[in-house]
Every structure is written in structure tokens, then in C-alpha cells.
Design a protein around this motif. Structure first.
Motif, mmCIF file in Angstrom:
data_model
loop_
_atom_site.group_PDB
_atom_site.id
_atom_site.type_symbol
_atom_site.label_atom_id
_atom_site.label_comp_id
_atom_site.label_asym_id
_atom_site.label_seq_id
_atom_site.Cartn_x
_atom_site.Cartn_y
_atom_site.Cartn_z
ATOM 1 N N ASP A 1 5.251 11.980 -3.843
ATOM 2 C CA ASP A 1 5.496 11.272 -2.588
ATOM 3 C C ASP A 1 6.082 12.229 -1.542
ATOM 4 O OD1 ASP A 1 5.380 8.913 -1.078
ATOM 5 O OD2 ASP A 1 7.400 8.289 -1.656
ATOM 6 N N ASP B 1 0.849 -1.189 0.000
ATOM 7 C CA ASP B 1 0.000 0.000 0.000
ATOM 8 C C ASP B 1 0.888 1.244 0.000
ATOM 9 O OD1 ASP B 1 -2.340 1.445 -0.110
ATOM 10 O OD2 ASP B 1 -2.855 1.155 1.993
ATOM 11 N N PHE B 2 0.308 2.343 -0.347
ATOM 12 C CA PHE B 2 1.037 3.613 -0.411
ATOM 13 C C PHE B 2 0.032 4.753 -0.320
ATOM 14 C CE2 PHE B 2 0.100 2.179 -4.714
ATOM 15 C CZ PHE B 2 -0.535 3.290 -5.276
ATOM 16 N N SER C 1 -4.182 5.950 -3.010
ATOM 17 C CA SER C 1 -3.564 4.782 -2.378
ATOM 18 C C SER C 1 -3.781 3.585 -3.296
ATOM 19 C CB SER C 1 -4.153 4.533 -0.997
ATOM 20 O OG SER C 1 -5.513 4.154 -1.099
ATOM 21 N N ASN D 1 8.025 2.026 0.874
ATOM 22 C CA ASN D 1 7.380 0.727 0.667
ATOM 23 C C ASN D 1 7.857 0.018 -0.597
ATOM 24 O OD1 ASN D 1 6.003 1.125 3.013
ATOM 25 N ND2 ASN D 1 4.020 1.469 2.070
ATOM 26 N N LEU E 1 5.951 7.532 1.675
ATOM 27 C CA LEU E 1 5.502 6.162 1.891
ATOM 28 C C LEU E 1 5.723 5.287 0.657
ATOM 29 C CD1 LEU E 1 4.218 4.396 4.047
ATOM 30 C CD2 LEU E 1 1.979 5.071 3.189
ATOM 31 N N PHE E 2 5.504 5.844 -0.526
ATOM 32 C CA PHE E 2 5.729 5.054 -1.733
ATOM 33 C C PHE E 2 7.202 4.660 -1.815
ATOM 34 C CE2 PHE E 2 6.227 3.769 -6.036
ATOM 35 C CZ PHE E 2 4.979 3.289 -6.427
#
Length: 164
Positions: free
Chosen positions: A105, A25-26, A37, A114, A110-111
Motif C-alpha cells: 500500500d 475499493d482499493f 483493486s 479505506n 488507499l487500502f
């Protein structure tokens, strides 16, 4: 994973993904300042990470995918960078980008974390490409060893064409 930026080693944070992994997820911000997301995406997807969309290598990459993926029905391309959504929106408008969704981002990184593309020292995303099928399985992964080089366009497009 060892990556270089302009010939110098860079430290990359996050999870290194491989073929067969589930897409993590992102949360990224689109050009309208809305959060996107994983649940907001569907079908066959190409996720590209680039350092900055407004540089020659990233510009060429995004424009190439804008052109080439128009020939592959049902494939959505996302180009994610740390550029602010306002800058991405301006760049897309100036370059006639219609077949690639740009997202930033910048807010949570987070992207990058992850997907294993966040370059700690530079605060940018490394160049990488991920193809996901409609079941959220990763079917293609490429971390470009020298961030200033292009990814393998043909291999990425071939994986997207084979995906279901």
C-alpha cells in the motif's frame, strides 16, 4: 477506535469497517509491480493488514495463514503492508509462501485509509483482519488493539469456512 503500538496509543486514519459493510475499493501493488483493486479479487477473501511482513509477528501471521488456508478450498488470502513489493517478493520466496498474495500500500495508502488501518504517525498499517464473502460483504472484522499482537486465527478461519 483506540489502537496501541508497543503500548503507546497511535492515531489511525480512515473508515472503520464493520460486519455487513461492503468491501471498499482499493489499489495496492503486487510483487510484479501491477496494481490490484477490488475488481481483481473474487470469491471468499481474507484481507490482512500488517505493519511489516519482515518482522517476527507479521512473519508468523503470514506463514500461519499460508499453511492453514491451504486446507480451505476457494479462499484467497491477501497480506497488505507498506513494505515495497521487492521486499515482499524476497520474503515470500525465502519463506515458501504459495497460498498468500502479498501486496503493498506504499504508493497511495488507499487500502489503509479505506479499511481504517493507516497509522499516521508511523506511516504503517495497523494489524487487522477482514473476511469478505463472494458478494463483497464483510463478514468478519478484527482490529487488533495492540498492533504487536496476533489476530484471532481461529475466528478468522472459521468465518472464511462459513462464507460463500
Amino acid at each position: 477506535m483506540k489502537l496501541k503500538f508497543q503500548g503507546k496509543p497511535v492515531k489511525v486514519s480512515g473508515n472503520t469497517l464493520k460486519i455487513g459493510d461492503t468491501v471498499p475499493d482499493f489499489a495496492v501493488i503486487n510483487n510484479a509491480m501491477d496494481t490490484i483493486s477490488l475488481k481483481d479479487t473474487k470469491g471468499v477473501r481474507i484481507f490482512l493488514t500488517v505493519p511489516s511482513i519482515d518482522t517476527p509477528v507479521c512473519d508468523l501471521e503470514t506463514r500461519t495463514f499460508n499453511e492453514k488456508t491451504s486446507e480451505i478450498p476457494g479462499v484467497t488470502v491477501y497480506t497488505i503492508s507498506m513494505d515495497l513489493p521487492f521486499a515482499q517478493n524476497r520474503w515470500c520466496a525465502a519463506n515458501g509462501i504459495k497460498n498468500v498474495i502479498t501486496a503493498s500500500d506504499f504508493k497511495d495508502r488507499l487500502f489503509g485509509k479505506n479499511f481504517g488501518t493507516y497509522m499516521d504517525d508511523l506511516g504503517l498499517l495497523a494489524r487487522a483482519a477482514f473476511v469478505a464473502d463472494s458478494t463483497n460483504k464483510i463478514i468478519y472484522v478484527e482490529y487488533v488493539p495492540e498492533v504487536t499482537n496476533q489476530p484471532n486465527f481461529d475466528a478468522i478461519l472459521a468465518a472464511a469456512k462459513k462464507a460463500k
